[in-house]
Motif scaffolding. Structure first.
Motif, mmCIF file in Angstrom:
data_model
loop_
_atom_site.group_PDB
_atom_site.id
_atom_site.type_symbol
_atom_site.label_atom_id
_atom_site.label_comp_id
_atom_site.label_asym_id
_atom_site.label_seq_id
_atom_site.Cartn_x
_atom_site.Cartn_y
_atom_site.Cartn_z
ATOM 1 N N ILE A 9 0.852 -1.185 0.000
ATOM 2 C CA ILE A 9 0.000 0.000 0.000
ATOM 3 C C ILE A 9 0.889 1.237 0.000
ATOM 4 C CG2 ILE A 9 -1.821 1.262 1.216
ATOM 5 C CD1 ILE A 9 -2.716 -1.510 0.299
ATOM 6 N N TYR A 10 0.624 2.140 -0.918
ATOM 7 C CA TYR A 10 1.335 3.417 -0.976
ATOM 8 C C TYR A 10 0.377 4.507 -0.521
ATOM 9 C CZ TYR A 10 3.551 7.620 -2.736
ATOM 10 O OH TYR A 10 4.103 8.865 -2.837
ATOM 11 N N THR A 11 0.851 5.356 0.366
ATOM 12 C CA THR A 11 0.054 6.466 0.878
ATOM 13 C C THR A 11 0.714 7.775 0.491
ATOM 14 O OG1 THR A 11 -0.549 5.094 2.769
ATOM 15 C CG2 THR A 11 -0.962 7.440 2.964
ATOM 16 N N GLY A 12 -0.059 8.674 -0.054
ATOM 17 C CA GLY A 12 0.475 9.967 -0.444
ATOM 18 C C GLY A 12 -0.613 11.019 -0.424
ATOM 19 N N LEU A 13 -0.235 12.227 -0.801
ATOM 20 C CA LEU A 13 -1.229 13.290 -0.890
ATOM 21 C C LEU A 13 -1.014 14.093 -2.161
ATOM 22 C CD1 LEU A 13 -0.019 16.356 0.225
ATOM 23 C CD2 LEU A 13 0.177 14.944 2.227
ATOM 24 N N THR A 14 -2.104 14.672 -2.635
ATOM 25 C CA THR A 14 -2.065 15.426 -3.888
ATOM 26 C C THR A 14 -3.209 16.413 -3.914
ATOM 27 O OG1 THR A 14 -2.043 15.246 -6.304
ATOM 28 C CG2 THR A 14 -3.489 13.726 -5.126
ATOM 29 N N ASN A 15 -3.110 17.400 -4.790
ATOM 30 C CA ASN A 15 -4.230 18.317 -4.998
ATOM 31 C C ASN A 15 -4.976 17.995 -6.295
ATOM 32 O OD1 ASN A 15 -2.421 19.204 -6.895
ATOM 33 N ND2 ASN A 15 -2.283 21.296 -6.125
ATOM 34 N N ASN A 16 -4.560 16.902 -6.975
ATOM 35 C CA ASN A 16 -5.227 16.479 -8.205
ATOM 36 C C ASN A 16 -5.131 14.952 -8.298
ATOM 37 O OD1 ASN A 16 -5.866 15.778 -10.905
ATOM 38 N ND2 ASN A 16 -5.296 17.820 -11.601
#
Length: 100
Positions: A9-16
């Motif tokens: 599982i990869y966890t990240g953040l983005t605005n799109n």
């Protein structure tokens, strides 16, 4: 959170979100965690009004076990406290369990 082809599982953040999923699946960066684990599929996301809130939650989730992340992704909220418990032998709750 995305599930990679190796079931990590990869966890990240983005605005799109759409753009970021495409970047993961089409290989924007050959040195990224997901580059050798494609394809990835979105399993959970949450929108936040403030970046600081998103960043705080992302850092928190990154420390979770794979099982706990999957419970969140599968809406198994009742499992989260159970999966959060420490199960190490040295944990205080586990001391003296073998003694009778």
């Amino acid at each position: 959170m995305v599930e990679c082809s190796d079931e990590s599982i990869y966890t990240g953040l983005t605005n799109n979100l759409d753009r970021r999923l495409k970047e993961h699946n089409f290989g924007r960066n050959d040195n990224s965690y997901t580059s050798k684990r494609r394809p990835v599929k979105l399993i959970w996301h949450q929108e936040f009004m403030q970046f600081a809130q998103a960043e705080y939650f992302e850092k928190k989730i990154k420390r979770w076990s794979c099982a706990k992340k999957l419970a969140l992704a599968n809406d198994e909220y009742d499992m989260l406290p159970l999966l959060a418990e420490c199960r190490n032998e040295s944990h205080a709750k586990n001391k003296d369990l073998d003694k009778n």
